[in-house]
Design a protein around this motif. Sequence first.
Motif, short mmCIF file in Angstrom:
data_model
loop_
_atom_site.label_atom_id
_atom_site.label_comp_id
_atom_site.label_asym_id
_atom_site.label_seq_id
_atom_site.Cartn_x
_atom_site.Cartn_y
_atom_site.Cartn_z
N UNK A 221 0.83 -1.20 0.00
CA UNK A 221 0.00 0.00 0.00
C UNK A 221 0.87 1.24 0.00
N UNK A 222 1.94 1.22 0.77
CA UNK A 222 2.87 2.36 0.77
C UNK A 222 3.46 2.57 -0.62
N UNK A 223 3.82 1.47 -1.30
CA UNK A 223 4.37 1.60 -2.66
C UNK A 223 3.33 2.13 -3.64
N UNK A 224 2.07 1.76 -3.42
CA UNK A 224 1.00 2.30 -4.26
C UNK A 224 0.90 3.81 -4.08
N UNK A 225 0.94 4.27 -2.84
CA UNK A 225 0.91 5.71 -2.58
C UNK A 225 2.15 6.39 -3.16
N UNK A 226 3.27 5.71 -3.08
CA UNK A 226 4.52 6.27 -3.62
C UNK A 226 4.41 6.53 -5.12
N UNK A 227 3.77 5.60 -5.82
CA UNK A 227 3.81 5.62 -7.28
C UNK A 227 2.65 6.37 -7.93
N UNK A 228 1.63 6.69 -7.16
CA UNK A 228 0.44 7.32 -7.73
C UNK A 228 0.67 8.82 -7.91
N UNK A 229 0.00 9.39 -8.89
CA UNK A 229 0.02 10.85 -9.04
C UNK A 229 -0.76 11.47 -7.88
N UNK A 230 -0.16 12.42 -7.19
CA UNK A 230 -0.83 13.05 -6.04
C UNK A 230 -0.26 14.44 -5.82
N UNK A 231 -1.15 15.39 -5.60
CA UNK A 231 -0.75 16.73 -5.19
C UNK A 231 -0.85 16.89 -3.68
N UNK A 232 -1.69 16.05 -3.07
CA UNK A 232 -1.92 16.08 -1.62
C UNK A 232 -2.12 14.64 -1.17
N UNK A 233 -1.59 14.30 0.01
CA UNK A 233 -1.72 12.93 0.52
C UNK A 233 -2.08 12.98 1.99
N UNK A 234 -2.96 12.08 2.40
CA UNK A 234 -3.21 11.89 3.84
C UNK A 234 -3.33 10.41 4.12
N UNK A 235 -2.90 10.01 5.30
CA UNK A 235 -2.98 8.61 5.73
C UNK A 235 -3.55 8.59 7.14
#
Length: 391
Positions: A221-235
Amino acid sequence: MDHHADWATTAVTEHLVRGALELERTERGVLPHRLPARARAQCADGQLAMAESQPSGVRLVFRTRATTVELDALPTTWGYVGVPPRPRGVYDLLVDGRLTGRVTATGGTVVTTDLTSGDTHVQPGDVETTRFTGLPGHLATVEIWLPHIERTELVRLRANAPIEPAPDDGRRTWVHHGSSISHGSGAAGPSATWPALAAALGDVEPVNLGLSGSALLDPFTARTLRDIRADLISVKIGINVVNADLMRRRAFGPAVHGFLDTVREGHPSTPLVVVSPIHCPIHENTPGPGAFDTEALREGRVRFVATGDPAERAAGKLTLADVRDELARIVAQRSAGDPHLHYLDGLDLYGEADHAELPLPDGLHPAAATHHLIGERFAKHVFAVDGPFAG
């Protein structure tokens, strides 16, 4: 006479789908996934497979002058022997950003699991047609939000006027990961989960990676977040770790660090908010594992209880209070060298006083009104002019 004779039929492709990370081609059409195939291949857990295939935050977005739109789809629902069934999912219709229709899903495939034996029975179903009428008839942006608690295989889209993909409106993309609360359990509809409501208030494009029962600091899941296009992230971290009794304090801290390290590999300076758990009385000071309340089940109700022993906290068993302390410490430590990392206390979204007014109906998940409360408070904290997601 076929009333569809003059209608436009459109195949569902990635040009129309938002909020999914992958579309799996099937015999009938496409199945949206919220984790990519390589992530799914690294975990055989049935709960995760169910959760990631339920399209929370996934919607069809297009432009049309139609007054009527139909979607052919095959829903799949899950249930458990002896446990009251969940309400059916709904499709939300938004026209130019405003909710104008809500239709309850019907039919489809039913998967039933016996929790005592582990046996699963699959009752195949048929493709169902969801029909929306009363669209304005002038060129408008139309969104069909898919049922957030049911897997939905998309077959075809029809309308009484041509359909075209909606252009990119330039909004920032916000990617959020969390548990069933972020997934939307208890929300009135897919556009009324707290992340969907917060995204609307913040005027951002949401990608909801809330995975029911599966926010467990998994490396894939962390790698998915790493690789996705994102301008803002929250976990949003904690409740699943506690109610699964997954790890002790010794493992939790390094696991959080490792998760954030991986995300930062792909997004070194993206605004990143770590959110701790909202108030949940059963786990505030009592460790997991969580379980169904058997007495409530005998009465035909679903309710959850914590089965751990508070005395075991001394040996490192985690409660929500412990998780909040650890997350606040970790973010404070890391933010000294990472000015774009922020901490949001979940009690600021839903605290003890809120529980007195809006209790969790099953002891674990918020009701529809609480989703609105959490969404509004999240937006107020993070999208404010001085917030971490300020425009």
